[in-house]
Design a protein around this motif. Structure first.
Motif, PDB file in Angstrom:
ATOM      1  N   VAL A   1       0.861  -1.185   0.000  1.00  0.00           N
ATOM      2  CA  VAL A   1       0.000   0.000   0.000  1.00  0.00           C
ATOM      3  C   VAL A   1       0.895   1.232   0.000  1.00  0.00           C
ATOM      4  CG1 VAL A   1      -2.150   0.822   1.004  1.00  0.00           C
ATOM      5  CG2 VAL A   1      -1.153  -1.272   1.845  1.00  0.00           C
TER       6      VAL A   1
ATOM      7  N   HIS B   1      -1.180   7.124   0.148  1.00  0.00           N
ATOM      8  CA  HIS B   1      -2.402   7.739  -0.367  1.00  0.00           C
ATOM      9  C   HIS B   1      -3.585   6.775  -0.320  1.00  0.00           C
ATOM     10  CE1 HIS B   1       0.509  10.582  -1.725  1.00  0.00           C
ATOM     11  NE2 HIS B   1       1.064   9.702  -2.519  1.00  0.00           N
ATOM     12  N   GLY B   2      -3.385   5.594   0.196  1.00  0.00           N
ATOM     13  CA  GLY B   2      -4.486   4.634   0.264  1.00  0.00           C
ATOM     14  C   GLY B   2      -4.706   3.883  -1.023  1.00  0.00           C
ATOM     15  N   GLU B   3      -3.636   3.716  -1.805  1.00  0.00           N
ATOM     16  CA  GLU B   3      -3.762   2.901  -3.007  1.00  0.00           C
ATOM     17  C   GLU B   3      -3.095   1.566  -2.763  1.00  0.00           C
ATOM     18  OE1 GLU B   3      -3.621   6.238  -6.540  1.00  0.00           O
ATOM     19  OE2 GLU B   3      -1.805   5.476  -5.654  1.00  0.00           O
ATOM     20  N   VAL B   4      -3.841   0.494  -3.036  1.00  0.00           N
ATOM     21  CA  VAL B   4      -3.263  -0.842  -2.913  1.00  0.00           C
ATOM     22  C   VAL B   4      -2.513  -1.128  -4.204  1.00  0.00           C
ATOM     23  CG1 VAL B   4      -3.754  -3.263  -2.537  1.00  0.00           C
ATOM     24  CG2 VAL B   4      -5.198  -1.545  -1.504  1.00  0.00           C
TER      25      VAL B   4
END
Lengths: 251, 280
Positions: B214, B217-220
């Protein structure tokens, strides 16, 4: 070359005319090769896979051998299976990772403790690739293992789920998609999910693309739901084959 | 083939029973990382090197970025030279997916002259001491090293490329678009117990693992649960959210360490003047 899937929003129909929650045609056969202990042939759309299972058999090398049966997987991807003719060798890390995944998934779903010091060899031949390759391999292996009569706790069934948005756009209108084909896989974020049994227990979950963490839930839910549908289909194939075998014995 | 020695039955039952009573053998809570130490070279070494090369014919405007991993017998007697084990394949694939495929390094910025010259950035990961958490440590090391690395500046006049020495011009940092961090979850006792950052002993006992990469920015960027025990889908989603908070914490830790390092190297107010970075 990436193809434009942005026309989806006009009629909510995908490139091949499916809606968001529709699977492609799944066709499966069991006991296709007489020489193998177990074998299967599976089509998910245009992805075609043959699987053979040998074993449980004695470990070839001397010494060693553990208390549980060892599951070994080999994947052979035919040169003509993709759009471009490209030879993937066994040392290819992507293929090695797939082998590892399949072996690892089945060694915890099969009752390997019943066959100490033996190996179960799964060989997969990919004849045609059009997305959902790992999912098709897992499904084919499940059928072949059933045909080989190796006891398992439950079916491992797999499918893919994607999302219509790219990672950067944060729009809330994005739909999750079920069972992506090759063109969609090239362009959209997607994950492969495999479940064990009819519940929501996830055995394999693989995602290689970047996506907002909030999207994950809907994609996973659609994927798990798709697995339930695939399970129904595979179950029917197994039962039909079983009935045929029983009928032939009675005659 | 040398193998990692297995655990004795006593150790095995001790660790598992402790887990059942919500105790980890080193006293950590289930979702705690071990102490993280980053001094640009330890335990896992990650070295970045750069050279001018010809770009690949199918990607003329992009530079080259490769990650190589090496597990040598230095770290553990179980590792052998020259033989690729499953573990090594999974490590390099995970790093490749998490860092390279997710586009963490902006390869277009490595282009010098399209089709002729580009920078080839190579990240070498060497493991020095092995006590579990291989993927997490390697990923943190590569990301920190990429942030720490400065490449020589170049100037182009027509077709001629001049690579300036470090004394001539201030070297430029790489352009990183985001910083993915891998977090590994280990499942025990059929999936009832979930641990973060397992030690080697715990890794030998686990029934399954889940690696999530991850960024803050909260992107997987990558998920890998490659088989193992089947886990409820909801638990997996919870793991993703825990991974996010851990990744944010680690990213902050890396940047604070980098700042410390920079301050130690450039005394006083020279810092602002020496920067070759453009405002974005």
């Amino acid at each position: 070359m990436p193809l434009d899937t942005s026309s989806y929003s006009f009629a909510l129909l995908r490139l091949d005319g499916r809606r968001w929650n529709e699977l492609r045609r799944i066709h499966a056969q069991i006991s296709t090769q007489a020489a193998a202990d177990g074998s299967s042939y599976l089509e998910m759309g245009n992805t075609k896979v043959i699987c053979t299972v040998a074993g449980p058999a004695e470990v070839r090398r001397t010494g060693g051998g553990s208390a549980d049966a060892e599951v070994k997987v080999e994947i052979d991807i035919a040169g003509f299976s993709g759009v471009e003719r490209k030879k993937r060798t066994k040392t290819d890390k992507r293929v090695a990772e797939m082998c590892y995944t399949i072996a690892n998934a089945f060694s915890s779903s099969l009752l390997t403790h019943l066959y100490p010091r033996s190996t179960i060899q799964i060989t997969l031949h990919v004849l045609s690739q059009d997305g959902s390759l790992l999912a098709a391999c897992l499904n084919a292996a499940t059928l072949a293992l059933i045909d080989a009569g190796i006891p398992m706790t439950d079916y491992i069934v797999a499918c893919t789920a994607g999302s219509t948005s790219t990672y950067s756009s944060n729009d809330e209108t994005a739909d999750p998609l079920l069972d992506l084909n090759g063109l969609e896989e090239m362009e959209l974020p997607f994950l492969t999910v495999a479940t064990l049994g009819a519940g929501e227990k996830v055995s394999v979950l693989v995602m290689e693309t970047r996506i907002q963490i909030g999207r994950l839930e809907s994609m996973l839910a659609v994927g798990v739901d798709g697995c339930k549908q695939v399970r129904e289909i595979l179950n029917e194939v197994v039962r039909k084959h079983g009935k045929k075998v029983v009928d032939s014995i009675i005659e | 083939m040398p193998r990692e020695p297995g655990l004795s039955l006593n150790e095995r039952s001790f660790i598992l029973q402790a887990l059942q009573e919500n105790i980890r053998i080193d006293g950590r809570s289930f979702d705690a990382f071990r102490d993280l130490d980053l001094n640009f070279g330890d335990e896992v070494i990650s070295r970045i090197s750069a050279e001018v090369a010809k770009p690949f014919p199918d990607r003329l405007c992009d530079g080259i970025f490769t990650i190589t991993t090496e597990l040598s017998p230095v770290a553990s007697p179980a590792f052998e030279v020259g033989r690729q084990t499953d573990q090594e394949v999974i490590l390099s694939r995970t790093l490749e997916k998490a860092i390279r495929r997710s586009g963490a390094l902006d390869t277009e910025s490595l282009c010098i002259i399209a089709g002729q010259k580009c920078w080839s950035i190579r990240a070498d990961v060497h493991l020095l001491d092995y006590d579990g958490g291989l993927v997490d440590a390697s990923c943190i090391a590569v990301i920190a090293a990429l942030q720490h690395f400065r490449r020589p500046d170049v100037s182009i006049e027509g077709e001629d490329v001049t690579v300036h020495t470090m004394e001539e011009r201030v070297p430029v940092p790489l352009s990183l678009l985001h910083h993915p961090i891998c977090v590994t979850f280990s499942f025990f006792l059929g999936g009832d117990v979930v641990l973060i950052d397992a030690t080697l002993q715990e890794e030998l006992l686990r029934n399954g693992e889940l690696i999530i990469a991850v960024n803050r920015h909260g992107e997987v960027c990558q998920i890998a649960k490659l088989g193992g025990v089947a886990i409820e889908a909801l638990t997996l989603l919870n793991c993703a959210n825990v991974a996010l908070t851990k990744a944010q914490w680690i990213t902050r830790f890396i940047s604070s360490k980098l700042e410390e390092d920079l301050r130690a190297k450039t005394p006083g107010s020279l810092l602002a003047e020496l920067s070759a970075e453009n405002e974005r």
